[in-house]
Design a protein around this motif. Structure first.
Motif, PDB file in Angstrom:
ATOM      1  N   LEU A   1       0.396  -1.249  -0.203  1.00 38.98           N
ATOM      2  CA  LEU A   1      -0.400   0.241   0.753  1.00 38.98           C
ATOM      3  C   LEU A   1       0.752   0.801  -0.055  1.00 38.98           C
ATOM      4  N   SER A   2       0.427   1.647  -0.267  1.00 39.46           N
ATOM      5  CA  SER A   2       0.997   3.110  -0.711  1.00 39.46           C
ATOM      6  C   SER A   2       0.596   4.450   1.170  1.00 39.46           C
ATOM      7  N   ASP A   3       1.360   5.138   0.784  1.00 34.48           N
ATOM      8  CA  ASP A   3       1.004   5.820   2.013  1.00 34.48           C
ATOM      9  C   ASP A   3      -0.526   6.360   1.688  1.00 34.48           C
ATOM     10  N   TYR A   4      -1.060   7.360   0.827  1.00 32.71           N
ATOM     11  CA  TYR A   4      -1.810   7.410   0.862  1.00 32.71           C
ATOM     12  C   TYR A   4      -2.963   6.274   0.755  1.00 32.71           C
ATOM     13  N   GLU A   5      -3.155   5.798   0.320  1.00 30.38           N
ATOM     14  CA  GLU A   5      -3.967   4.254  -0.199  1.00 30.38           C
ATOM     15  C   GLU A   5      -3.567   3.698   1.608  1.00 30.38           C
ATOM     16  N   LEU A   6      -2.864   3.721   2.291  1.00 31.25           N
ATOM     17  CA  LEU A   6      -3.409   2.804   3.898  1.00 31.25           C
ATOM     18  C   LEU A   6      -3.502   3.779   4.482  1.00 31.25           C
ATOM     19  N   GLN A   7      -3.953   5.585   3.881  1.00 27.46           N
ATOM     20  CA  GLN A   7      -4.490   6.078   5.252  1.00 27.46           C
ATOM     21  C   GLN A   7      -5.411   6.008   4.652  1.00 27.46           C
ATOM     22  N   ALA A   8      -6.138   6.163   3.398  1.00 31.79           N
ATOM     23  CA  ALA A   8      -7.240   6.635   2.636  1.00 31.79           C
ATOM     24  C   ALA A   8      -8.470   4.923   3.654  1.00 31.79           C
ATOM     25  N   ASN A   9      -7.883   4.096   4.187  1.00 33.01           N
ATOM     26  CA  ASN A   9      -8.255   2.152   4.735  1.00 33.01           C
ATOM     27  C   ASN A   9      -7.937   2.595   6.259  1.00 33.01           C
ATOM     28  N   ILE A  10      -7.230   3.709   6.453  1.00 29.65           N
ATOM     29  CA  ILE A  10      -6.957   3.627   8.219  1.00 29.65           C
ATOM     30  C   ILE A  10      -8.510   4.834   8.192  1.00 29.65           C
ATOM     31  N   LYS A  11      -8.882   6.013   7.774  1.00 25.12           N
ATOM     32  CA  LYS A  11      -9.567   6.863   7.915  1.00 25.12           C
ATOM     33  C   LYS A  11     -11.082   6.240   7.145  1.00 25.12           C
ATOM     34  N   GLU A  12     -11.084   5.238   6.680  1.00 24.13           N
ATOM     35  CA  GLU A  12     -12.419   4.810   5.906  1.00 24.13           C
ATOM     36  C   GLU A  12     -12.719   3.206   7.372  1.00 24.13           C
ATOM     37  N   PHE A  13     -11.877   2.815   7.204  1.00 30.47           N
ATOM     38  CA  PHE A  13     -12.105   1.695   8.165  1.00 30.47           C
ATOM     39  C   PHE A  13     -12.042   2.222  10.077  1.00 30.47           C
ATOM     40  N   LYS A  14     -11.526   3.287  10.802  1.00 32.07           N
ATOM     41  CA  LYS A  14     -11.631   3.662  12.057  1.00 32.07           C
ATOM     42  C   LYS A  14     -10.299   2.540  12.380  1.00 32.07           C
ATOM     43  N   LEU A  15      -9.208   2.422  11.930  1.00 31.57           N
ATOM     44  CA  LEU A  15      -8.430   1.191  11.826  1.00 31.57           C
ATOM     45  C   LEU A  15      -7.725   2.508  13.182  1.00 31.57           C
ATOM     46  N   ASN A  16      -7.038   1.334  14.025  1.00 33.65           N
ATOM     47  CA  ASN A  16      -5.666   1.691  15.006  1.00 33.65           C
ATOM     48  C   ASN A  16      -4.310   0.886  14.605  1.00 33.65           C
ATOM     49  N   LEU A  17      -3.709   1.466  13.959  1.00 36.32           N
ATOM     50  CA  LEU A  17      -2.381   0.515  13.634  1.00 36.32           C
ATOM     51  C   LEU A  17      -1.437   0.864  14.501  1.00 36.32           C
ATOM     52  N   THR A  18      -0.646   0.073  14.413  1.00 35.58           N
ATOM     53  CA  THR A  18       0.689   0.461  15.202  1.00 35.58           C
ATOM     54  C   THR A  18       1.542   0.774  14.141  1.00 35.58           C
ATOM     55  N   PRO A  19       2.787   1.897  14.963  1.00 37.00           N
ATOM     56  CA  PRO A  19       3.503   2.214  13.655  1.00 37.00           C
ATOM     57  C   PRO A  19       4.176   0.888  12.480  1.00 37.00           C
ATOM     58  N   ALA A  20       4.768  -0.149  13.415  1.00 32.59           N
ATOM     59  CA  ALA A  20       5.075  -1.716  13.241  1.00 32.59           C
ATOM     60  C   ALA A  20       3.990  -2.063  12.156  1.00 32.59           C
ATOM     61  N   GLN A  21       3.053  -2.248  12.618  1.00 32.83           N
ATOM     62  CA  GLN A  21       1.924  -2.712  11.169  1.00 32.83           C
ATOM     63  C   GLN A  21       1.049  -1.952  10.149  1.00 32.83           C
ATOM     64  N   LYS A  22       1.401  -0.573  10.150  1.00 31.96           N
ATOM     65  CA  LYS A  22       1.680  -0.140   8.831  1.00 31.96           C
ATOM     66  C   LYS A  22       3.257  -0.175   8.104  1.00 31.96           C
ATOM     67  N   GLN A  23       4.126   0.756   8.468  1.00 34.73           N
ATOM     68  CA  GLN A  23       5.498  -0.323   7.629  1.00 34.73           C
ATOM     69  C   GLN A  23       5.140  -1.739   7.253  1.00 34.73           C
ATOM     70  N   ALA A  24       4.469  -2.757   7.542  1.00 33.32           N
ATOM     71  CA  ALA A  24       4.293  -3.699   7.686  1.00 33.32           C
ATOM     72  C   ALA A  24       3.405  -3.639   6.318  1.00 33.32           C
ATOM     73  N   TYR A  25       2.275  -2.825   6.127  1.00 29.51           N
ATOM     74  CA  TYR A  25       1.767  -2.993   4.854  1.00 29.51           C
ATOM     75  C   TYR A  25       2.176  -2.235   3.604  1.00 29.51           C
ATOM     76  N   ARG A  26       2.943  -1.270   4.080  1.00 29.15           N
ATOM     77  CA  ARG A  26       4.075  -0.823   3.264  1.00 29.15           C
ATOM     78  C   ARG A  26       4.852  -1.603   2.293  1.00 29.15           C
ATOM     79  N   THR A  27       5.679  -2.405   3.078  1.00 30.82           N
ATOM     80  CA  THR A  27       7.120  -3.225   2.378  1.00 30.82           C
ATOM     81  C   THR A  27       6.650  -4.264   1.698  1.00 30.82           C
ATOM     82  N   ILE A  28       5.604  -5.320   2.781  1.00 29.19           N
ATOM     83  CA  ILE A  28       5.111  -6.383   2.485  1.00 29.19           C
ATOM     84  C   ILE A  28       3.459  -6.516   1.790  1.00 29.19           C
ATOM     85  N   GLY A  29       2.812  -5.226   2.277  1.00 34.15           N
ATOM     86  CA  GLY A  29       1.247  -5.382   1.552  1.00 34.15           C
ATOM     87  C   GLY A  29       0.857  -6.264   2.594  1.00 34.15           C
TER      88      GLY A  29
END
Length: 239
Positions: A163-191
């Motif tokens: 996920l790109s930063d924009y796509e990840l932030q859009a998911n966080i906002k739409e689904f009201k997610l509370n992700l840790t920094p490590a989880q965000k990094q995993a979505y950016r790097t491994i998907g």
């Protein structure tokens, strides 16, 4: 392989015995049919009887997938191990395949084993998220299933995408997610698939065989996402 037919026994210089018919193997016993009233007690007892069963091998025409089941989702672990030990999954297929999202299995037009219509109470843990390789249980939507109880048989493996930063932030906002920094990094790097987070129970993760998941995710499918050629499986617990 066991062949039905004639078996000949004999020894040198002796009269050969009469042929006998090989006995068919005894089929494994069928599991007790569970209800919503019995599911928690039954799975709790089964989990205690199989405390170390966490490694599962899913063999498919595309290759093998080795997964680890989490111990701190005990009802889901016990349910998956129980069905695998009874051979339930061996007549099922990956019936829903969505490239760059997930592959879903656990049912078939040819499955005859009766297990009941129970659902599994949710065991949603914030530290388990839908990174690439996550294994979870499907469920009905919130309107029909506000408790977010899991299917008793339909499981999925996340393929996902980075996920790109924009796509990840859009998911966080739409689904009201509370992700840790490590989880965000995993979505950016491994998907993965963050749109499933905090609403579905993640029960394990792939240890080996993500290339097999990718191969299954690439097969041609019909309009319902069912592969045009069935992708079956054999599932066994390897501890």
């Amino acid at each position: 392989m066991i062949y039905s037919g004639l078996v000949f026994l004999g020894a040198c210089g002796q009269k050969q015995d009469q042929p006998t018919t090989a006995k068919a193997p005894t089929p494994p016993p069928a599991p007790a049919i569970l209800t919503q009233e019995t599911v928690v007690d039954t799975l709790t007892a089964y989990g205690k009887a199989h405390p170390n069963d966490t490694l599962v091998l899913i063999s498919t025409p595309k290759g093998d997938i080795k997964i680890r089941l989490y111990k701190d989702t005990p009802l889901h672990r016990a349910n998956f191990v129980r069905l695998a030990n009874y051979g339930f999954f061996d007549k099922t297929v990956f019936f829903r395949v969505e490239k760059d999202f997930m592959i879903q299995g656990g049912r078939s037009d040819f499955q005859t084993m009766k297990i009941g219509t129970y659902r599994i109470p949710p065991e949603i843990k914030p530290h388990y998220f839908h990174k690439r390789g996550a294994v979870g249980m499907a469920r009905y939507g919130d309107e029909e299933n506000p408790e977010r109880m899991s299917s008793n048989k339909d499981f999925y493996i996340v393929q996902g995408h980075k996920l790109s930063d924009y796509e990840l932030q859009a998911n966080i906002k739409e689904f009201k997610l509370n992700l840790t920094p490590a989880q965000k990094q995993a979505y950016r790097t491994i998907g993965g698939a963050p749109n499933l987070d905090q609403t579905f129970t993640v029960i394990g993760e792939v240890l080996e065989g993500m290339a097999v998941v990718d191969s299954i995710a690439a097969v041609p499918v019909d309009q319902t996402k069912w592969p045009l050629k069935d992708v079956g499986m054999k599932v066994k617990v390897i501890r």
